[in-house]
Design an enzyme around this catalytic site. Sequence first.
Site, mmCIF file in Angstrom:
data_model
loop_
_atom_site.group_PDB
_atom_site.id
_atom_site.type_symbol
_atom_site.label_atom_id
_atom_site.label_comp_id
_atom_site.label_asym_id
_atom_site.label_seq_id
_atom_site.Cartn_x
_atom_site.Cartn_y
_atom_site.Cartn_z
ATOM 1 N N HIS A 11 26.532 59.667 35.848
ATOM 2 C CA HIS A 11 26.212 61.091 35.761
ATOM 3 C C HIS A 11 24.752 61.247 35.335
ATOM 4 C CE1 HIS A 11 30.695 62.234 35.174
ATOM 5 N NE2 HIS A 11 30.321 62.441 36.417
ATOM 6 N N LYS A 15 22.143 58.279 33.634
ATOM 7 C CA LYS A 15 21.383 57.443 34.570
ATOM 8 C C LYS A 15 20.418 56.510 33.846
ATOM 9 C CE LYS A 15 21.820 60.578 38.483
ATOM 10 N NZ LYS A 15 23.071 60.027 38.900
ATOM 11 N N THR A 37 25.196 54.961 44.070
ATOM 12 C CA THR A 37 24.904 56.279 44.597
ATOM 13 C C THR A 37 23.389 56.475 44.524
ATOM 14 O OG1 THR A 37 25.432 57.179 42.412
ATOM 15 C CG2 THR A 37 27.138 57.334 44.104
ATOM 16 N N GLY A 38 22.872 57.400 45.326
ATOM 17 C CA GLY A 38 21.442 57.522 45.573
ATOM 18 C C GLY A 38 20.519 57.547 44.372
ATOM 19 N N THR A 39 20.667 58.527 43.509
ATOM 20 C CA THR A 39 19.749 58.669 42.385
ATOM 21 C C THR A 39 19.948 57.554 41.362
ATOM 22 O OG1 THR A 39 19.925 61.054 42.728
ATOM 23 C CG2 THR A 39 18.818 60.328 40.737
ATOM 24 N N THR A 40 21.185 57.191 41.114
ATOM 25 C CA THR A 40 21.459 56.085 40.196
ATOM 26 C C THR A 40 20.808 54.807 40.714
ATOM 27 O OG1 THR A 40 23.542 57.072 39.464
ATOM 28 C CG2 THR A 40 23.277 54.700 39.096
ATOM 29 N N SER A 58 23.504 60.523 47.433
ATOM 30 C CA SER A 58 23.678 61.037 46.092
ATOM 31 C C SER A 58 25.154 61.407 45.910
ATOM 32 C CB SER A 58 22.785 62.263 45.914
ATOM 33 O OG SER A 58 23.022 62.882 44.680
ATOM 34 N N GLY A 59 25.656 61.286 44.679
ATOM 35 C CA GLY A 59 27.070 61.568 44.412
ATOM 36 C C GLY A 59 27.560 62.894 44.962
ATOM 37 N N ASP A 64 29.780 59.462 46.099
ATOM 38 C CA ASP A 64 31.025 59.094 45.408
ATOM 39 C C ASP A 64 32.114 58.787 46.435
ATOM 40 O OD1 ASP A 64 29.814 59.635 42.941
ATOM 41 O OD2 ASP A 64 30.539 61.697 42.904
ATOM 42 N N ASP A 84 29.450 61.109 31.758
ATOM 43 C CA ASP A 84 29.003 62.020 30.703
ATOM 44 C C ASP A 84 30.142 62.995 30.416
ATOM 45 O OD1 ASP A 84 27.802 63.829 29.003
ATOM 46 O OD2 ASP A 84 26.527 64.712 30.552
ATOM 47 N N HIS A 91 30.850 68.555 41.043
ATOM 48 C CA HIS A 91 31.626 67.750 42.004
ATOM 49 C C HIS A 91 32.677 66.913 41.277
ATOM 50 C CE1 HIS A 91 28.431 65.080 40.665
ATOM 51 N NE2 HIS A 91 29.068 64.050 41.165
ATOM 52 N N ASP A 94 35.371 65.001 43.202
ATOM 53 C CA ASP A 94 34.959 63.726 43.796
ATOM 54 C C ASP A 94 34.986 62.614 42.755
ATOM 55 O OD1 ASP A 94 34.465 65.074 46.177
ATOM 56 O OD2 ASP A 94 32.368 65.434 45.666
ATOM 57 N N ARG A 100 40.496 57.680 40.580
ATOM 58 C CA ARG A 100 41.864 57.494 41.060
ATOM 59 C C ARG A 100 41.949 56.313 42.022
ATOM 60 N NH1 ARG A 100 44.388 58.737 45.481
ATOM 61 N NH2 ARG A 100 46.624 59.012 45.500
#
Length: 125
Positions: A11, A15, A37-40, A58-59, A64, A84, A91, A94, A100
């Site tokens: 989150h 990051k 994921t993109g930003t991470t 990105s998530g 995700d 977080d 989202h 997601d 899950r």
Amino acid sequence: MKQLTLALVAHDAKKADMAEFVAKYENDLRPFTLFATGTTGGRVMERCPSLFVTRLKSGPLGGDQQIGAMIADGKVDVLFFFVDPLSPHPHDVDVKALMRLSLVYNIPMALNPATAERLIESFRD
């Protein structure tokens, strides 16, 4: 032993923690195939330029779900998802779906650095 695939998600407020964590365990993570994921993924690659990380979307834009699909297809062995718990997430559905799927497919999942550290220790020879 086959090369393991690790997916990284964090989150926004986590990051920096993810990038620091990966830097701390960079040598331990080097043998893994890494997806994020993109930003991470971008933050991790800035902090650890010698690591190769395949960046997905990105998530909130589907990253995700891309990782979830990889889990369902048997292409992810471990998930580090630094959550977080104190901020709302638009989202959130997601996010819950990704957790899950990790449970359904019995994928080791760390939701914080303490658990991720224990998982890394378990992968050492």
